[in-house]
Design an enzyme around this catalytic site. Structure first.
Site, PDB file in Angstrom:
ATOM      1  N   HIS A  47       0.830  -1.190   0.000  1.00 32.17           N
ATOM      2  CA  HIS A  47       0.000   0.000   0.000  1.00 32.17           C
ATOM      3  C   HIS A  47       0.877   1.257   0.000  1.00 32.17           C
ATOM      4  O   HIS A  47       2.067   1.208   0.323  1.00 32.17           O
ATOM      5  CB  HIS A  47      -0.928  -0.003   1.211  1.00 32.17           C
ATOM      6  CG  HIS A  47      -2.023  -1.015   1.113  1.00 32.17           C
ATOM      7  ND1 HIS A  47      -3.060  -1.113   2.011  1.00 32.17           N
ATOM      8  CD2 HIS A  47      -2.254  -1.995   0.192  1.00 32.17           C
ATOM      9  CE1 HIS A  47      -3.872  -2.086   1.663  1.00 32.17           C
ATOM     10  NE2 HIS A  47      -3.400  -2.645   0.556  1.00 32.17           N
ATOM     11  N   ARG A  74      -5.771   2.211 -26.878  1.00 31.71           N
ATOM     12  CA  ARG A  74      -4.723   2.145 -27.898  1.00 31.71           C
ATOM     13  C   ARG A  74      -3.333   2.447 -27.340  1.00 31.71           C
ATOM     14  O   ARG A  74      -2.341   1.858 -27.741  1.00 31.71           O
ATOM     15  CB  ARG A  74      -5.010   3.122 -29.041  1.00 31.71           C
ATOM     16  CG  ARG A  74      -6.447   3.176 -29.501  1.00 31.71           C
ATOM     17  CD  ARG A  74      -6.833   2.040 -30.433  1.00 31.71           C
ATOM     18  NE  ARG A  74      -8.031   2.402 -31.182  1.00 31.71           N
ATOM     19  CZ  ARG A  74      -9.270   2.125 -30.807  1.00 31.71           C
ATOM     20  NH1 ARG A  74      -9.484   1.454 -29.691  1.00 31.71           N
ATOM     21  NH2 ARG A  74     -10.300   2.488 -31.543  1.00 31.71           N
ATOM     22  N   SER A  86     -21.292   7.869 -38.649  1.00 29.79           N
ATOM     23  CA  SER A  86     -20.988   8.443 -37.332  1.00 29.79           C
ATOM     24  C   SER A  86     -19.492   8.682 -37.121  1.00 29.79           C
ATOM     25  O   SER A  86     -19.095   9.171 -36.063  1.00 29.79           O
ATOM     26  CB  SER A  86     -21.501   7.519 -36.226  1.00 29.79           C
ATOM     27  OG  SER A  86     -20.898   6.242 -36.313  1.00 29.79           O
ATOM     28  N   LEU A  95     -29.544   1.506 -24.475  1.00 25.33           N
ATOM     29  CA  LEU A  95     -28.865   1.155 -23.230  1.00 25.33           C
ATOM     30  C   LEU A  95     -28.670   2.391 -22.361  1.00 25.33           C
ATOM     31  O   LEU A  95     -28.872   2.345 -21.144  1.00 25.33           O
ATOM     32  CB  LEU A  95     -27.519   0.501 -23.551  1.00 25.33           C
ATOM     33  CG  LEU A  95     -26.732  -0.128 -22.411  1.00 25.33           C
ATOM     34  CD1 LEU A  95     -27.571  -1.122 -21.628  1.00 25.33           C
ATOM     35  CD2 LEU A  95     -25.470  -0.794 -22.948  1.00 25.33           C
ATOM     36  N   TRP A 136     -16.358  10.792 -38.228  1.00 32.00           N
ATOM     37  CA  TRP A 136     -16.390  10.959 -36.785  1.00 32.00           C
ATOM     38  C   TRP A 136     -17.204  12.202 -36.473  1.00 32.00           C
ATOM     39  O   TRP A 136     -17.013  13.240 -37.102  1.00 32.00           O
ATOM     40  CB  TRP A 136     -14.992  11.112 -36.204  1.00 32.00           C
ATOM     41  CG  TRP A 136     -14.150   9.890 -36.401  1.00 32.00           C
ATOM     42  CD1 TRP A 136     -13.185   9.696 -37.335  1.00 32.00           C
ATOM     43  CD2 TRP A 136     -14.190   8.694 -35.618  1.00 32.00           C
ATOM     44  NE1 TRP A 136     -12.602   8.460 -37.198  1.00 32.00           N
ATOM     45  CE2 TRP A 136     -13.209   7.820 -36.142  1.00 32.00           C
ATOM     46  CE3 TRP A 136     -14.935   8.263 -34.532  1.00 32.00           C
ATOM     47  CZ2 TRP A 136     -12.975   6.551 -35.596  1.00 32.00           C
ATOM     48  CZ3 TRP A 136     -14.691   7.012 -34.001  1.00 32.00           C
ATOM     49  CH2 TRP A 136     -13.724   6.184 -34.529  1.00 32.00           C
ATOM     50  N   GLU A 187       1.107   3.911   1.880  1.00 31.82           N
ATOM     51  CA  GLU A 187       1.748   4.323   3.129  1.00 31.82           C
ATOM     52  C   GLU A 187       2.995   3.502   3.421  1.00 31.82           C
ATOM     53  O   GLU A 187       4.046   4.031   3.798  1.00 31.82           O
ATOM     54  CB  GLU A 187       0.775   4.192   4.312  1.00 31.82           C
ATOM     55  CG  GLU A 187      -0.551   4.900   4.127  1.00 31.82           C
ATOM     56  CD  GLU A 187      -1.625   3.984   3.579  1.00 31.82           C
ATOM     57  OE1 GLU A 187      -1.413   3.410   2.482  1.00 31.82           O
ATOM     58  OE2 GLU A 187      -2.670   3.835   4.242  1.00 31.82           O
ATOM     59  N   LEU A 202     -13.022  -1.223 -28.746  1.00 34.82           N
ATOM     60  CA  LEU A 202     -13.167  -0.832 -27.335  1.00 34.82           C
ATOM     61  C   LEU A 202     -11.885  -1.049 -26.539  1.00 34.82           C
ATOM     62  O   LEU A 202     -11.926  -1.364 -25.342  1.00 34.82           O
ATOM     63  CB  LEU A 202     -14.330  -1.586 -26.671  1.00 34.82           C
ATOM     64  CG  LEU A 202     -15.723  -1.357 -27.267  1.00 34.82           C
ATOM     65  CD1 LEU A 202     -16.754  -2.167 -26.496  1.00 34.82           C
ATOM     66  CD2 LEU A 202     -16.099   0.111 -27.272  1.00 34.82           C
ATOM     67  N   GLU A 228     -20.634   3.172 -23.384  1.00 32.44           N
ATOM     68  CA  GLU A 228     -20.346   4.023 -24.531  1.00 32.44           C
ATOM     69  C   GLU A 228     -21.448   4.006 -25.595  1.00 32.44           C
ATOM     70  O   GLU A 228     -21.328   4.651 -26.622  1.00 32.44           O
ATOM     71  CB  GLU A 228     -19.012   3.617 -25.165  1.00 32.44           C
ATOM     72  CG  GLU A 228     -17.818   3.810 -24.240  1.00 32.44           C
ATOM     73  CD  GLU A 228     -16.507   3.817 -24.998  1.00 32.44           C
ATOM     74  OE1 GLU A 228     -16.487   4.169 -26.194  1.00 32.44           O
ATOM     75  OE2 GLU A 228     -15.480   3.470 -24.392  1.00 32.44           O
ATOM     76  N   ASP A 262     -21.110  -0.472 -35.472  1.00 33.18           N
ATOM     77  CA  ASP A 262     -19.793   0.177 -35.454  1.00 33.18           C
ATOM     78  C   ASP A 262     -18.634  -0.813 -35.491  1.00 33.18           C
ATOM     79  O   ASP A 262     -17.511  -0.427 -35.819  1.00 33.18           O
ATOM     80  CB  ASP A 262     -19.655   1.063 -34.207  1.00 33.18           C
ATOM     81  CG  ASP A 262     -20.605   2.243 -34.215  1.00 33.18           C
ATOM     82  OD1 ASP A 262     -21.277   2.455 -35.246  1.00 33.18           O
ATOM     83  OD2 ASP A 262     -20.677   2.958 -33.197  1.00 33.18           O
TER      84      ASP A 262
END
Length: 376
Positions: A54, A211, A172, A307, A174, A56, A208, A302, A204
């Site tokens: 951790h 990169r 879409s 959804l 971009w 600390e 996901l 996304e 699409d």
């Protein structure tokens, strides 16, 4: 504000900056700074990954004897329980610091006997309140997960100035510019999982992925999740073709065909059978509970519009990230980023609490906690 208090805030800000570099999920991000008795910063650290030391303990080890009679600044209350590592309080007591400044208390309801309580009992001065709001915001995803068992939900929307997500021909790419897309990469790296609906996955064919590997550091890439009630995702989808390299989970309904599940599993995907709603779709709330049971602390949705609408209608979203391009796609463009009935009045509309606005290239970026009038 006194010079001493200003120094306290400056050092806590540094601890928070360090904590933001951490990706220790399912543990909370924590940063720590050690200041010697003479007032010099002698060590700093953050909790890099689950199972590692951790913040600390790391900082105290780096400080050595210089920590004695000094001050420890830490963004979250030190732990006083045995987990995968020894209690941080043990290391603090052994180091001999005289003062501990804590950003916020540990919200974990499963832990008995707080670290601050034990430190005070040993005669160490413990102070809360320095950078408290920033510290609580930093651990908000983990606090929700540890108290409810459900992941923290971020909703990302990208749309034109007139609220469209694609042209009348369905194009879409971009709507938003490269700077906005780079920001989305940062957001993906900050979450345990990214999710889309089957409509977005089919239209699409996204990857996901994150990169830029430097955004992840030592953390695992986010799990890719598709809400696919009937298991329509084909084996030729890029998500499936890369499932052996990047974890890919499919949230399917109980009645989805078994042969489709077998094909996806053979390709490297994980299929989670989720209870269905009366409308015959995957129950998103039940899916979130299952994701939490699988150790997912935070998930960013996304797309698509249905959804997103479900998340808002059911008050399941915690945070919103909206990217708005200065473009007009017209009334025949594909409908907006959210498909739902919406509120009866503007006063009942979900809204961002204390919105933060930024400019990403030519696009506007607004983000913050979502307020629902009947929840908060």
């Amino acid at each position: 504000m006194s010079p001493e208090r200003e120094l306290d805030y400056k050092r806590m800000r540094r601890a928070l900056e360090l904590a933001r570099s951490a990706r220790p999920s399912p543990n909370p991000p924590v940063g720590a700074v050690i200041v010697s008795k003479a007032g010099d910063i002698v060590a700093e650290a953050f909790h890099a990954e689950a199972g590692a030391e951790h913040a600390e303990v790391l900082a105290l080890g780096r400080a050595g004897d210089a920590a004695r009679l000094g001050t420890l600044y830490v963004s979250l209350e030190p732990c006083n329980h045995e987990g995968r590592t020894a209690p941080c309080v043990d290391a603090i007591l052994k180091a001999g610091v005289r003062r501990v400044v804590v950003g916020c208390m540990d919200p974990n309801p499963h832990v008995t006997g707080g670290g601050a309580e034990r430190l005070r009992a040993a005669g160490i001065e413990v102070e809360f309140g320095i950078g408290a709001s920033e510290s609580r915001a930093l651990v908000a995803p983990w606090a929700k997960f540890i108290t409810t068992g459900s992941p923290y939900v971020s909703l990302k929307l990208a749309l034109s100035l007139d609220g469209r997500i694609a042209t009348r021909t369905g194009q879409s790419k971009w709507v938003t510019g490269p700077e906005a897309r780079a920001k989305v990469q940062e957001l993906r790296a900050a979450h345990d999982a990214v999710a889309v609906g089957i409509g977005t996955a089919l239209s699409d064919d996204p990857r996901l992925t994150v990169r830029d590997a430097t955004l992840l550091g030592s953390a695992r890439p986010p799990v890719r999740i598709v809400f696919d009630t009937k298991l329509r995702l084909p084996a030729t989808a890029r998500l499936v073709e890369t499932a052996l390299a990047v974890p890919t989970w499919i949230c399917a309904g109980a009645s989805a065909p078994e042969d489709a599940e077998e094909a996806l599993v053979n390709a490297g995907c994980t299929v989670l059978r989720i209870p269905m709603t009366v409308e015959g779709r995957v129950d998103v709330a039940a899916a979130l509970a299952e994701l939490g049971a699988q150790g997912i602390v935070s998930v960013m949705f996304e797309g698509g519009a249905e959804l997103a609408g479900t998340l808002l209608a059911a008050r399941l979203a915690d945070e919103l990230h909206g990217f708005i391009a200065p473009k007009l796609l017209g009334p025949r463009g594909r409908p907006g980023a959210v498909d739902w009935a919406g509120p009866d009045t503007p006063a009942e509309a979900p809204s961002i609490t204390s919105p933060r606005w930024e400019v990403c290239g030519h696009d506007a970026y607004v983000h913050g906690r979502i307020h629902f009038s009947d929840r908060d």
